[in-house]
Design an enzyme around this catalytic site. Structure first.
Site, short mmCIF file in Angstrom:
data_model
loop_
_atom_site.label_atom_id
_atom_site.label_comp_id
_atom_site.label_asym_id
_atom_site.label_seq_id
_atom_site.Cartn_x
_atom_site.Cartn_y
_atom_site.Cartn_z
N SER A 87 0.97 -1.27 -0.17
CA SER A 87 -0.12 -0.22 0.01
C SER A 87 1.02 1.18 -0.12
O SER A 87 1.98 1.09 0.35
CB SER A 87 -0.80 -0.12 1.12
N TYR A 144 -2.05 -0.64 10.42
CA TYR A 144 -2.27 -1.08 8.95
C TYR A 144 -0.71 -0.71 8.36
O TYR A 144 -0.10 -1.61 7.53
CB TYR A 144 -3.36 -0.35 8.50
N1 LIG Z 1 -8.41 -0.19 -1.69
C1 LIG Z 1 -7.66 0.49 -1.34
O1 LIG Z 1 -7.56 1.96 -1.56
C2 LIG Z 1 -6.09 -0.23 -0.97
C3 LIG Z 1 -5.02 0.69 -1.11
C4 LIG Z 1 -3.78 0.04 -0.76
C5 LIG Z 1 -3.61 -1.21 -0.36
N2 LIG Z 1 -4.87 -2.05 -0.57
C6 LIG Z 1 -4.60 -3.56 -0.43
O2 LIG Z 1 -5.10 -4.26 -1.53
C7 LIG Z 1 -5.57 -5.60 -1.07
C8 LIG Z 1 -7.12 -5.75 -1.52
O3 LIG Z 1 -8.30 -4.69 -1.06
P1 LIG Z 1 -9.07 -4.37 -1.74
O4 LIG Z 1 -8.97 -2.74 -1.57
O5 LIG Z 1 -9.52 -4.98 -3.16
O6 LIG Z 1 -10.41 -4.70 -0.70
P2 LIG Z 1 -11.34 -5.86 -0.80
O7 LIG Z 1 -12.42 -5.73 -2.04
O8 LIG Z 1 -12.05 -5.56 0.65
O9 LIG Z 1 -10.53 -7.15 -1.11
C9 LIG Z 1 -9.83 -7.93 0.00
C10 LIG Z 1 -9.91 -9.36 -0.27
O10 LIG Z 1 -9.10 -10.08 0.70
C11 LIG Z 1 -9.91 -11.11 0.90
N3 LIG Z 1 -9.75 -11.53 2.34
C12 LIG Z 1 -9.64 -10.73 3.40
N4 LIG Z 1 -9.22 -11.51 4.58
C13 LIG Z 1 -9.05 -12.70 4.10
C14 LIG Z 1 -8.70 -14.05 4.81
N5 LIG Z 1 -8.45 -13.99 6.07
N6 LIG Z 1 -8.41 -15.08 4.05
C15 LIG Z 1 -8.64 -14.93 2.54
N7 LIG Z 1 -9.03 -13.79 2.10
C16 LIG Z 1 -9.16 -12.88 2.63
C17 LIG Z 1 -11.34 -10.74 0.65
O11 LIG Z 1 -12.23 -11.74 0.51
P3 LIG Z 1 -13.17 -12.42 1.52
O12 LIG Z 1 -13.59 -11.52 2.50
O13 LIG Z 1 -14.02 -13.43 0.74
O14 LIG Z 1 -12.13 -13.39 2.29
C18 LIG Z 1 -11.16 -9.84 -0.44
O15 LIG Z 1 -11.13 -10.80 -1.50
C19 LIG Z 1 -5.54 -5.56 0.29
O16 LIG Z 1 -4.11 -6.12 0.79
C20 LIG Z 1 -5.47 -4.19 0.80
O17 LIG Z 1 -4.77 -3.59 2.03
C21 LIG Z 1 -6.06 -1.43 -0.82
#
Ligand SMILES: NC(=O)c1ccc[n+]([C@@H]2O[C@H](COP(=O)([O-])OP(=O)(O)OC[C@H]3O[C@@H](n4cnc5c(N)ncnc54)[C@H](OP(=O)(O)O)[C@@H]3O)[C@@H](O)[C@H]2O)c1
Length: 245
Positions: free
Chosen positions: A142, A155
């Site tokens: 991130s 985080y």
């Molecule tokens: N959105 C942003 O602005 C942003 C910015 C920087 C970094 N990120 C990073 O990007 C990544 C994806 O996040 P996103 O923004 O796409 O949010 P998201 O739509 O909530 O995706 C998170 C994914 O992780 C899975 N997950 C969560 N806990 C899990 C577990 N214990 N075991 C297996 N799968 C799990 C969720 O699936 P289930 O709930 O079905 O398990 C979902 O598929 C994360 O690492 C986040 O920290 C996001």
């Protein structure tokens, strides 16, 4: 194997957001997908979409906090596609809050999912990649790994840990493996505002709705790293909306 077409790619955290967009993008470009997350129905819907478009995908209901689940994700790629070319460790929790609220369970869950989940991926895939003499780790960090802001310290610490682990892994990987860190800025996903302190979550959602980029921006960054020739390792990619300071 070079490029994207034909590669077996396992995505941990494929059921929504960045993982889902990346799975769709790589499938469109001919990759064969193993889709992992906890929400089985979301995964089966995604498998259906990929198959309808002529692609190949299989779902694995799994929790990255359980080492045996991540081993199963990797083993499914081997069983179904004969190998694993890329492990995209993308599952994450963004349950942010101020320290004063002492949301210690959220802290633990961010450490478990964001840090231990990535370590479980390394433990599961590294022996497979070594045996194959090839393989590519892609980890989601991130912009919080580059700049800490109030209410996001835990985080940011987990994502800084992912950045450090990824760089250390890259240094030990040797000439046959590739290791890439992808660091998104504000991305329009349901994960923003999920869990954590309601006030912090509401502020993040407002910021997301004002400036976030679509998750396809990160999908293209992952594809860029994957499609390079096998002797070219894209170490780090930071992608943020132009409006993000
Ligand atoms: N959105 C942003 O602005 C942003 C910015 C920087 C970094 N990120 C990073 O990007 C990544 C994806 O996040 P996103 O923004 O796409 O949010 P998201 O739509 O909530 O995706 C998170 C994914 O992780 C899975 N997950 C969560 N806990 C899990 C577990 N214990 N075991 C297996 N799968 C799990 C969720 O699936 P289930 O709930 O079905 O398990 C979902 O598929 C994360 O690492 C986040 O920290 C996001």
């Amino acid at each position: 194997m070079t490029g994207i077409s034909g590669k077996a790619v396992a995505v941990a955290g494929a059921s929504s957001g960045i993982g889902e967009a990346t799975a769709l993008h790589l499938a469109e470009r001919g990759a064969r997908l193993v889709l992992g997350a906890r929400r089985a129905e979301r995964l089966s819907g995604l498998v259906e979409r990929i198959e309808k478009a002529g692609g190949e995908a299989v779902a694995v209901t799994m929790d990255v906090r359980r080492r045996e689940d991540v081993v199963r994700l990797v083993a499914t790629a081997q069983e179904r596609f004969g190998r694993l070319d890329v492990l995209f460790s993308n599952a994450g929790s963004m349950a942010v809050s101020p320290f004063d609220e002492l949301r210690v369970e959220d802290w633990e869950s961010m450490v478990d999912v964001n840090v231990k989940g990535v370590l479980n991926g390394i433990a599961a895939a590294l022996p497979v990649f070594r045996a194959q003499g090839a393989g590519h780790f892609v980890h989601t960090a991130s912009t919080a790994a580059y700049k800490v802001v109030p209410n996001q310290a835990v985080y940011a610490a987990t994502k800084t840990a992912v950045k450090v682990l990824t760089e250390g892994l890259r240094q030990e990987a040797g000439p046959n493996l590739r290791v890439t860190l992808v660091s998104p800025g504000f991305t329009n996903t349901e994960g923003i505002g999920k869990g954590g302190s309601p006030e912090t979550a509401a502020a993040l959602v407002a910021q997301r709705d004002a400036i976030a980029m679509p998750p396809e921006a990160i999908a293209r960054a992952v594809a860029f790293a994957v499609e390079q020739p096998e002797t070219v390792d894209v170490g780090e990619i930071v992608v943020r909306p132009t409006a993000q300071g």
